[in-house]
Design an enzyme around this catalytic site. Structure first.
Site, PDB file in Angstrom:
ATOM      1  N   HIS A 119      -2.073   1.970   9.451  1.00 42.08           N
ATOM      2  CA  HIS A 119      -2.462   1.298   8.213  1.00 42.08           C
ATOM      3  C   HIS A 119      -1.257   0.814   7.397  1.00 42.08           C
ATOM      4  CE1 HIS A 119      -6.748   1.453   7.041  1.00 42.08           C
ATOM      5  NE2 HIS A 119      -6.305   0.780   6.010  1.00 42.08           N
ATOM      6  N   PHE A 138       8.310  -8.542  -6.038  1.00 40.77           N
ATOM      7  CA  PHE A 138       7.798  -7.574  -5.061  1.00 40.77           C
ATOM      8  C   PHE A 138       8.026  -6.146  -5.585  1.00 40.77           C
ATOM      9  CE2 PHE A 138       8.459  -5.154  -0.986  1.00 40.77           C
ATOM     10  CZ  PHE A 138       7.174  -5.288  -0.498  1.00 40.77           C
ATOM     11  N   ARG A 144      11.663   7.309  -6.601  1.00 37.65           N
ATOM     12  CA  ARG A 144      11.890   5.882  -6.917  1.00 37.65           C
ATOM     13  C   ARG A 144      11.134   5.425  -8.159  1.00 37.65           C
ATOM     14  NH1 ARG A 144      13.190   7.299  -2.328  1.00 37.65           N
ATOM     15  NH2 ARG A 144      14.732   6.265  -1.018  1.00 37.65           N
TER      16      ARG A 144
HETATM   17  C1  DLZ Z   1      -6.454   1.980   2.771  1.00 39.16           C
HETATM   18  C2  DLZ Z   1      -5.176   2.246   2.051  1.00 39.16           C
HETATM   19  C3  DLZ Z   1      -4.282   3.211   2.537  1.00 39.16           C
HETATM   20  C4  DLZ Z   1      -4.531   3.978   3.778  1.00 39.16           C
HETATM   21  N1  DLZ Z   1      -3.151   3.485   1.887  1.00 39.16           N
HETATM   22  C5  DLZ Z   1      -2.858   2.815   0.741  1.00 39.16           C
HETATM   23  C6  DLZ Z   1      -1.670   3.094   0.053  1.00 39.16           C
HETATM   24  O1  DLZ Z   1      -0.859   3.963   0.384  1.00 39.16           O
HETATM   25  N2  DLZ Z   1      -1.420   2.364  -1.073  1.00 39.16           N
HETATM   26  C7  DLZ Z   1      -2.270   1.378  -1.530  1.00 39.16           C
HETATM   27  O2  DLZ Z   1      -1.963   0.727  -2.545  1.00 39.16           O
HETATM   28  N3  DLZ Z   1      -3.411   1.118  -0.881  1.00 39.16           N
HETATM   29  C8  DLZ Z   1      -3.741   1.822   0.229  1.00 39.16           C
HETATM   30  N4  DLZ Z   1      -4.897   1.561   0.885  1.00 39.16           N
HETATM   31  C9  DLZ Z   1      -5.878   0.623   0.289  1.00 39.16           C
HETATM   32  C10 DLZ Z   1      -5.629  -0.856   0.644  1.00 39.16           C
HETATM   33  O3  DLZ Z   1      -4.509  -1.352  -0.041  1.00 39.16           O
HETATM   34  C11 DLZ Z   1      -6.843  -1.716   0.251  1.00 39.16           C
HETATM   35  O4  DLZ Z   1      -7.163  -1.494  -1.106  1.00 39.16           O
HETATM   36  C12 DLZ Z   1      -8.090  -1.405   1.069  1.00 39.16           C
HETATM   37  O5  DLZ Z   1      -7.815  -1.452   2.434  1.00 39.16           O
HETATM   38  C13 DLZ Z   1      -9.235  -2.421   0.743  1.00 39.16           C
HETATM   39  O6  DLZ Z   1      -8.822  -3.741   1.097  1.00 39.16           O
END
Ligand code: DLZ
Length: 212
Positions: free
Chosen positions: A143, A168, A182
């Protein structure tokens, strides 16, 4: 001992952000760290670069993956609203001019033009820079790689396509500890780490004011 110090050197330019309008978009995942980064960004914008608090808009999205879409949509909306406003003011000015030309005394009693012009302020103007903030922490699956890659490419694309600098502000960390450090939330009270949000506020002002 090496004189090398990791991190960004400050710009030599005198940067005054008092006339800038900045959008901060942040993810709601990993909120403790994200909130500290948002606070660091705001502190830098307001206290160091004189951006007015009322000229900073803040929006949140579920996760970092949503940041590019939100940035694109909100930038476009702000640009659209601004062109509509200019078109309205131009129409009002034109009808005022018609009024004046047609009136025997050459004066218009219509105050509408004044009111419309007063509406063209920074509050409704297009964004000069956008800071997108999120924290990705590597898990056991792929992911992390997919999201990091899409978000970094997506944010770069939005900036180049809209002509509005998109900063960014996404940490891509292997552990929670790295993320906390950080954001200035490390466990060592004497040295809790540098809050990267402060650099993102600086980058937003510098890029918004970039000119020859
Ligand atoms: C699904 C997901 C995962 C596993 N990890 C994070 C993360 O560490 N930080 C973050 O901001 N978002 C994470 N997400 C969610 C995805 O960014 C997204 O919101 C979902 O996959 C829905 O599109």
């Amino acid at each position: 001992m090496s004189e090398f110090t990791k991190g960004v050197k400050q710009s030599d330019q005198a940067l005054d952000g008092s006339n800038l309008r900045v959008l901060i978009i942040h993810a709601r995942w990993n909120a403790t760290v994200v909130d500290a980064l948002v606070a660091g960004t705001r502190e830098s914008l307001i206290e160091r670069y004189n951006v007015k608090a009322e000229n900073i808009e803040q929006r949140d999205v579920p996760g970092a993956y949503e940041l590019p879409f939100a940035a694109q949509r909100l930038i476009s909306q702000s640009q659209q609203q601004s062109s509509n406003l200019i078109a309205n003011v131009t129409d009002t000015m034109n009808s005022l001019m018609d009024d004046i030309m047609e009136s025997p005394s050459g004066q218009s009693g219509n105050k509408e033009g004044e009111a419309s012009s007063a509406k063209v302020g920074k509050a409704g103007g297009p964004f000069d820079a956008v800071v997108c903030i999120g924290v990705l922490i590597k898990g056991a699956t792929q992911h992390f790689e997919y999201i990091s890659d899409s978000v970094s490419q997506g944010l770069m694309r939005v900036g180049l396509e809209t002509g509005v600098p998109v900063i960014f502000g996404v940490l891509t960390c292997l552990t929670e500890e790295q993320a906390l450090e950080r954001a200035g939330l490390g466990p060592d009270k004497n040295n809790p780490g540098h809050n990267h949000g402060k650099d993102w506020g600086a980058a937003a002002v510098e890029m918004a004011m970039l000119k020859l």
